[in-house]
Motif scaffolding. Sequence first.
Motif, mmCIF file in Angstrom:
data_model
loop_
_atom_site.group_PDB
_atom_site.id
_atom_site.type_symbol
_atom_site.label_atom_id
_atom_site.label_comp_id
_atom_site.label_asym_id
_atom_site.label_seq_id
_atom_site.Cartn_x
_atom_site.Cartn_y
_atom_site.Cartn_z
ATOM 1 N N VAL A 73 -6.344 -3.221 9.412
ATOM 2 C CA VAL A 73 -6.147 -2.335 10.561
ATOM 3 C C VAL A 73 -5.617 -3.191 11.710
ATOM 4 O O VAL A 73 -6.311 -4.098 12.184
ATOM 5 C CB VAL A 73 -7.463 -1.640 10.962
ATOM 6 C CG1 VAL A 73 -7.242 -0.765 12.194
ATOM 7 C CG2 VAL A 73 -8.017 -0.823 9.805
ATOM 8 N N GLY A 85 -3.239 -4.187 4.170
ATOM 9 C CA GLY A 85 -4.252 -3.146 4.348
ATOM 10 C C GLY A 85 -5.128 -3.339 5.567
ATOM 11 O O GLY A 85 -6.061 -2.560 5.802
ATOM 12 N N LEU A 111 0.850 -1.192 0.000
ATOM 13 C CA LEU A 111 0.000 0.000 0.000
ATOM 14 C C LEU A 111 0.883 1.239 0.000
ATOM 15 O O LEU A 111 1.843 1.324 0.789
ATOM 16 C CB LEU A 111 -0.897 0.045 1.238
ATOM 17 C CG LEU A 111 -2.258 -0.651 1.173
ATOM 18 C CD1 LEU A 111 -2.067 -2.156 1.122
ATOM 19 C CD2 LEU A 111 -3.108 -0.259 2.380
ATOM 20 N N ALA A 131 -11.109 5.690 6.852
ATOM 21 C CA ALA A 131 -12.240 4.772 7.008
ATOM 22 C C ALA A 131 -12.326 4.252 8.435
ATOM 23 O O ALA A 131 -13.411 3.928 8.924
ATOM 24 C CB ALA A 131 -12.095 3.606 6.029
ATOM 25 N N THR A 132 -11.183 4.203 9.127
ATOM 26 C CA THR A 132 -11.154 3.722 10.504
ATOM 27 C C THR A 132 -11.624 4.784 11.486
ATOM 28 O O THR A 132 -12.353 4.492 12.441
ATOM 29 C CB THR A 132 -9.719 3.273 10.873
ATOM 30 O OG1 THR A 132 -9.277 2.299 9.923
ATOM 31 C CG2 THR A 132 -9.664 2.673 12.258
ATOM 32 N N ILE A 139 -1.843 0.585 10.076
ATOM 33 C CA ILE A 139 -2.352 -0.201 8.951
ATOM 34 C C ILE A 139 -1.232 -1.101 8.446
ATOM 35 O O ILE A 139 -0.108 -0.636 8.199
ATOM 36 C CB ILE A 139 -2.816 0.720 7.801
ATOM 37 C CG1 ILE A 139 -3.813 1.780 8.314
ATOM 38 C CG2 ILE A 139 -3.396 -0.095 6.666
ATOM 39 C CD1 ILE A 139 -5.120 1.238 8.807
ATOM 40 N N GLN A 161 -3.214 5.102 -0.355
ATOM 41 C CA GLN A 161 -4.089 3.995 0.034
ATOM 42 C C GLN A 161 -4.132 3.851 1.551
ATOM 43 O O GLN A 161 -5.193 3.553 2.126
ATOM 44 C CB GLN A 161 -3.597 2.705 -0.613
ATOM 45 C CG GLN A 161 -3.722 2.694 -2.130
ATOM 46 C CD GLN A 161 -2.958 1.541 -2.766
ATOM 47 O OE1 GLN A 161 -1.808 1.261 -2.410
ATOM 48 N NE2 GLN A 161 -3.603 0.847 -3.699
ATOM 49 N N ALA A 162 -3.009 4.064 2.191
ATOM 50 C CA ALA A 162 -2.977 4.007 3.657
ATOM 51 C C ALA A 162 -3.846 5.100 4.256
ATOM 52 O O ALA A 162 -4.573 4.881 5.235
ATOM 53 C CB ALA A 162 -1.542 4.131 4.148
ATOM 54 N N ASP A 174 -6.510 6.446 2.972
ATOM 55 C CA ASP A 174 -7.915 6.049 2.816
ATOM 56 C C ASP A 174 -8.319 5.055 3.912
ATOM 57 O O ASP A 174 -9.417 5.141 4.470
ATOM 58 C CB ASP A 174 -8.137 5.412 1.440
ATOM 59 C CG ASP A 174 -8.147 6.438 0.318
ATOM 60 O OD1 ASP A 174 -8.448 7.613 0.588
ATOM 61 O OD2 ASP A 174 -7.842 6.054 -0.836
ATOM 62 N N LYS A 175 -7.431 4.102 4.207
ATOM 63 C CA LYS A 175 -7.721 3.120 5.255
ATOM 64 C C LYS A 175 -7.850 3.798 6.621
ATOM 65 O O LYS A 175 -8.730 3.464 7.428
ATOM 66 C CB LYS A 175 -6.616 2.068 5.305
ATOM 67 C CG LYS A 175 -6.550 1.155 4.106
ATOM 68 C CD LYS A 175 -7.666 0.111 4.136
ATOM 69 C CE LYS A 175 -7.514 -0.887 3.016
ATOM 70 N NZ LYS A 175 -8.587 -1.924 3.055
#
Length: 216
Positions: free
Chosen positions: A208, A206, A153, A164-165, A201, A157-158, A160-161
């Motif tokens: 968590v 990807g 990632l 989302a968390t 992450i 991309q990290a 975004d993760k």
Amino acid sequence: MNKTIIGSLVGAAVLTGGCATVQGEADRAAERAGDHAAGSAAVRYTPTVGTPTAFPPGTPGPTDAPPPSPGRVGAADVKQAGETARRAVPGSTVMAMETEENGRRWEVQLAGRDGAEHQVDVESGQVVSGPVAEDGDPEDKAQHLRLLRAAKLDYAQAADKVMATVPEGRITELSLDFEQNKAVWESDVVTPDGAVHDVAIDAATGAVIRNNRPTT
């Protein structure tokens, strides 16, 4: 103008002109009373023009509006800063980012193709300082290259993760590092109540692997 003044005008009209005149004078007196009331309305100034603008009493004018709240530092802002820094160092990869000056500026660390570290400061999508190449030794460069090979990632991309968390938060720091021999994107995320979440992450999958919510 109060009722006593209006009454006096009406009385004067009776003496001089009869019922029709009384009605006309009463109407004009009422209009003058309305004009007087309108003249007492609050007058405020539009700061960009400097021209007085009347508002009905109790209505907030432009100067009464609260200051705008600071915008969130979400994934979009992270990506903008990262891409701006990458363009300044062609062929590089973002390894760490941190906000400065109360979120206005990003300090971005990148690794070049040879693993050498570069620093770029970005503000509002523009490079304001750098790029500056760091004097890293061969061991540091090799460590950077190992991290980049292990990470599937990238920073975007990290981010975004992470968002989302903790969707209500804003990212203030994001960095790639080894944790227990695993490549991990670590992030600090500040929520509106001022609490700082520590989020990690897995840079390969990807997943968590940590979301430490502060205790109150």
